[in-house]
Structure formats: C-alpha cells, structure tokens
Scaffold this motif. Sequence first.
Motif, PDB file in Angstrom:
ATOM      1  N   THR A   1       0.581  -1.163  -0.181  1.00 23.22           N
ATOM      2  CA  THR A   1       0.009   0.033   0.024  1.00 23.22           C
ATOM      3  C   THR A   1       0.741   1.297  -0.098  1.00 23.22           C
ATOM      4  OG1 THR A   1      -0.277   0.074   2.233  1.00 23.22           O
ATOM      5  CG2 THR A   1      -2.002  -1.083   1.172  1.00 23.22           C
ATOM      6  N   ALA A   2       0.456   2.470  -0.657  1.00 21.12           N
ATOM      7  CA  ALA A   2       1.196   3.678  -0.756  1.00 21.12           C
ATOM      8  C   ALA A   2       1.253   4.241   0.776  1.00 21.12           C
ATOM      9  CB  ALA A   2       0.686   4.494  -1.835  1.00 21.12           C
ATOM     10  N   HIS A   3       0.107   4.245   1.373  1.00 16.39           N
ATOM     11  CA  HIS A   3      -0.013   5.109   2.635  1.00 16.39           C
ATOM     12  C   HIS A   3      -0.330   4.181   3.760  1.00 16.39           C
ATOM     13  CE1 HIS A   3       0.265   8.568   0.542  1.00 16.39           C
ATOM     14  NE2 HIS A   3      -0.545   8.129  -0.629  1.00 16.39           N
ATOM     15  N   LEU A   4      -0.024   4.290   4.846  1.00 14.41           N
ATOM     16  CA  LEU A   4      -0.490   3.760   6.124  1.00 14.41           C
ATOM     17  C   LEU A   4      -1.684   4.386   6.660  1.00 14.41           C
ATOM     18  CD1 LEU A   4       0.347   1.937   8.714  1.00 14.41           C
ATOM     19  CD2 LEU A   4       1.393   4.012   9.531  1.00 14.41           C
ATOM     20  N   SER A   5      -2.812   3.579   6.788  1.00 13.51           N
ATOM     21  CA  SER A   5      -3.936   4.316   7.290  1.00 13.51           C
ATOM     22  C   SER A   5      -4.419   3.077   8.144  1.00 13.51           C
ATOM     23  CB  SER A   5      -4.818   4.771   6.272  1.00 13.51           C
ATOM     24  OG  SER A   5      -6.017   5.306   6.812  1.00 13.51           O
ATOM     25  N   VAL A   6      -4.618   3.398   9.497  1.00 13.76           N
ATOM     26  CA  VAL A   6      -5.109   2.367  10.500  1.00 13.76           C
ATOM     27  C   VAL A   6      -5.615   3.225  11.727  1.00 13.76           C
ATOM     28  CG1 VAL A   6      -2.976   2.142  11.462  1.00 13.76           C
ATOM     29  CG2 VAL A   6      -4.491  -0.003  11.476  1.00 13.76           C
ATOM     30  N   GLU A   7      -6.647   2.408  12.172  1.00 12.08           N
ATOM     31  CA  GLU A   7      -7.173   2.714  13.490  1.00 12.08           C
ATOM     32  C   GLU A   7      -6.937   1.887  14.365  1.00 12.08           C
ATOM     33  OE1 GLU A   7     -11.231   4.157  12.855  1.00 12.08           O
ATOM     34  OE2 GLU A   7     -10.611   6.005  11.744  1.00 12.08           O
ATOM     35  N   PHE A   8      -6.775   2.201  15.638  1.00 16.14           N
ATOM     36  CA  PHE A   8      -6.402   1.404  16.893  1.00 16.14           C
ATOM     37  C   PHE A   8      -6.675   1.945  18.059  1.00 16.14           C
ATOM     38  CE2 PHE A   8      -2.376   3.178  15.290  1.00 16.14           C
ATOM     39  CZ  PHE A   8      -1.763   3.519  16.191  1.00 16.14           C
ATOM     40  N   ARG A   9      -6.496   1.245  19.263  1.00 20.28           N
ATOM     41  CA  ARG A   9      -6.707   1.933  20.472  1.00 20.28           C
ATOM     42  C   ARG A   9      -5.287   1.832  21.167  1.00 20.28           C
ATOM     43  NH1 ARG A   9     -11.304  -2.150  22.044  1.00 20.28           N
ATOM     44  NH2 ARG A   9     -10.021  -3.163  20.549  1.00 20.28           N
ATOM     45  N   VAL A  10      -5.005   2.910  22.057  1.00 22.81           N
ATOM     46  CA  VAL A  10      -3.561   3.084  22.758  1.00 22.81           C
ATOM     47  C   VAL A  10      -4.222   3.385  24.221  1.00 22.81           C
ATOM     48  CG1 VAL A  10      -2.344   3.504  20.982  1.00 22.81           C
ATOM     49  CG2 VAL A  10      -3.387   5.476  22.125  1.00 22.81           C
ATOM     50  N   ARG A  11      -3.388   2.744  25.186  1.00 25.96           N
ATOM     51  CA  ARG A  11      -3.525   2.983  26.638  1.00 25.96           C
ATOM     52  C   ARG A  11      -3.272   4.427  26.889  1.00 25.96           C
ATOM     53  NH1 ARG A  11      -5.076  -0.421  30.335  1.00 25.96           N
ATOM     54  NH2 ARG A  11      -4.237  -2.188  29.476  1.00 25.96           N
ATOM     55  N   ALA A  12      -4.134   5.388  27.362  1.00 28.81           N
ATOM     56  CA  ALA A  12      -3.823   6.591  27.830  1.00 28.81           C
ATOM     57  C   ALA A  12      -3.688   6.655  29.260  1.00 28.81           C
ATOM     58  CB  ALA A  12      -4.996   7.502  27.455  1.00 28.81           C
ATOM     59  N   SER A  13      -3.587   7.882  29.850  1.00 31.31           N
ATOM     60  CA  SER A  13      -3.478   7.950  31.255  1.00 31.31           C
ATOM     61  C   SER A  13      -4.600   7.766  32.188  1.00 31.31           C
ATOM     62  CB  SER A  13      -3.099   9.551  31.427  1.00 31.31           C
ATOM     63  OG  SER A  13      -3.027   9.658  33.019  1.00 31.31           O
ATOM     64  N   GLY A  14      -4.402   6.887  33.096  1.00 32.44           N
ATOM     65  CA  GLY A  14      -5.609   6.183  33.913  1.00 32.44           C
ATOM     66  C   GLY A  14      -6.252   5.094  33.385  1.00 32.44           C
ATOM     67  N   SER A  15      -5.467   4.449  32.679  1.00 25.11           N
ATOM     68  CA  SER A  15      -5.656   3.082  31.869  1.00 25.11           C
ATOM     69  C   SER A  15      -6.939   3.097  30.949  1.00 25.11           C
ATOM     70  CB  SER A  15      -6.007   2.059  33.105  1.00 25.11           C
ATOM     71  OG  SER A  15      -4.898   1.980  33.937  1.00 25.11           O
ATOM     72  N   GLU A  16      -7.442   4.236  30.470  1.00 28.30           N
ATOM     73  CA  GLU A  16      -8.389   4.435  29.453  1.00 28.30           C
ATOM     74  C   GLU A  16      -7.660   4.070  28.232  1.00 28.30           C
ATOM     75  OE1 GLU A  16     -11.003   8.304  28.041  1.00 28.30           O
ATOM     76  OE2 GLU A  16      -9.696   8.320  30.008  1.00 28.30           O
ATOM     77  N   TRP A  17      -8.679   3.587  27.231  1.00 27.63           N
ATOM     78  CA  TRP A  17      -8.395   3.351  25.947  1.00 27.63           C
ATOM     79  C   TRP A  17      -8.709   4.333  24.979  1.00 27.63           C
ATOM     80  CZ3 TRP A  17      -4.958  -0.107  24.967  1.00 27.63           C
ATOM     81  CH2 TRP A  17      -4.885  -1.269  25.901  1.00 27.63           C
ATOM     82  N   VAL A  18      -7.915   5.061  24.031  1.00 28.61           N
ATOM     83  CA  VAL A  18      -8.198   5.925  23.256  1.00 28.61           C
ATOM     84  C   VAL A  18      -7.936   5.504  21.927  1.00 28.61           C
ATOM     85  CG1 VAL A  18      -7.200   8.155  22.462  1.00 28.61           C
ATOM     86  CG2 VAL A  18      -7.125   7.933  24.751  1.00 28.61           C
ATOM     87  N   TRP A  19      -8.939   5.839  20.998  1.00 24.98           N
ATOM     88  CA  TRP A  19      -8.967   5.578  19.466  1.00 24.98           C
ATOM     89  C   TRP A  19      -8.066   6.201  18.570  1.00 24.98           C
ATOM     90  CZ3 TRP A  19     -10.082   1.194  17.033  1.00 24.98           C
ATOM     91  CH2 TRP A  19     -11.120   0.264  17.520  1.00 24.98           C
ATOM     92  N   ILE A  20      -6.947   5.966  17.737  1.00 25.36           N
ATOM     93  CA  ILE A  20      -6.307   6.735  17.210  1.00 25.36           C
ATOM     94  C   ILE A  20      -6.477   6.347  15.854  1.00 25.36           C
ATOM     95  CG2 ILE A  20      -3.877   7.137  16.594  1.00 25.36           C
ATOM     96  CD1 ILE A  20      -4.863   7.983  19.500  1.00 25.36           C
ATOM     97  N   HIS A  21      -6.628   7.235  14.713  1.00 24.79           N
ATOM     98  CA  HIS A  21      -6.296   7.029  13.212  1.00 24.79           C
ATOM     99  C   HIS A  21      -4.931   7.386  13.086  1.00 24.79           C
ATOM    100  CE1 HIS A  21      -8.130   6.997   9.169  1.00 24.79           C
ATOM    101  NE2 HIS A  21      -6.830   7.119   9.154  1.00 24.79           N
ATOM    102  N   ALA A  22      -4.223   6.575  12.596  1.00 25.08           N
ATOM    103  CA  ALA A  22      -2.727   6.767  12.383  1.00 25.08           C
ATOM    104  C   ALA A  22      -2.626   6.890  10.768  1.00 25.08           C
ATOM    105  CB  ALA A  22      -1.749   5.790  12.845  1.00 25.08           C
TER     106      ALA A  22
END
Length: 183
Positions: free
Chosen positions: A129-150
Amino acid sequence: GATRTKEFRRAGPGGTEQWLSIERREIEPGNSLAGSIVSVIDITERKQAEAELLRATERIDMAVRSSALSVWEWDQRRGTLYFDAAWKSILRESGGEFYQSWPDFAATVHPDDIEKAKASLTDCMKGTTAHLSVEFRVRASGSEWVWIHAQGEVAERDPSGRAVRLAGTNINVSQRKLAEAEL
C-alpha cells in the motif's frame, strides 16, 4: 584568524534587497601586511530560499498546532519512534516530544488491535500500500483506551528499496468511535 567571512544585506539595483557574502583571506596567515584575497559573492537567492523555507516551516507548524494532529516518525535503523508534544496531550499526559522503542509503543496498543496495526505498517513498508492508514486503541493516562487514526507513508528507503523511515500523523477519533457505537 587567517580567513574571515561576513554576510550583509544592502539595497540592490532598482531598490531590491541584495545579500552579499564577503570573504577575506590573508595571503600569509598571521601576516596581514602581506595582503589579502577578498571575494564577494551574491547570496541573495540562497537567503530568499532560506526565508521561504522558514515561512513554509512556520505555516506547517502553525497548522499542526492548531489542529488535533500529532506528528510521528519511525526510524527503523535506530529502532525508535518520535512523537511530538501533541501525542502526550492525546494520551492525557503532560510533557514534550519524546522517543520510544517499537516494543514499548506496541505494549501500549490494545491487544485486539496490535496485529491490525502491525499488518498495516508492514504493508506500507513493503510497498503493498502507498500509505499507512489504520485505527487502533492505545492506553492513555488512567488506563483508559483512546482510539487513534494513524496515517503515514514511507519517507525514506535504503539503496535496496527497504523502508527505513516512515512519518505521519495521529489523531484521536474516540468521539467518532463512540458515536458510531451508539448508532
């Protein structure tokens, strides 16, 4: 010293701005009485290019700061990921820019999303693929999950064509994911 260089700005032909670089080199170092060789070079184009580069960099910095984007860069040779200060903000943490190893970053990605993130990264690196485009969750402060679009792309390949550096942006899409889940 034997050689001295000075740059200065002056009014050029027709009232334009002109930049000159003057270099003075002693014929016999340490003996100014022996004479000097002086060269004058018009560096106006270089100075204009430097000013335009500075303006372009300022525009990009301002655009990124005013958006919710975080800038990242992955250097495979060093094995490090660079994150700007906005990444800490997305994670609800304080601090500035920082570097992190791939294993340390991968440990923050939700276990259900890590394989998808790795596959997207691998596809981009291989050129599938020419570009990276993906959504995933990362652990934020306080053990909360944040959805990221990279998003990103290969910024540099080695002579054999192997991707060695990628760069892109991250954005928090948690609100959108919450709205989608509610629908």
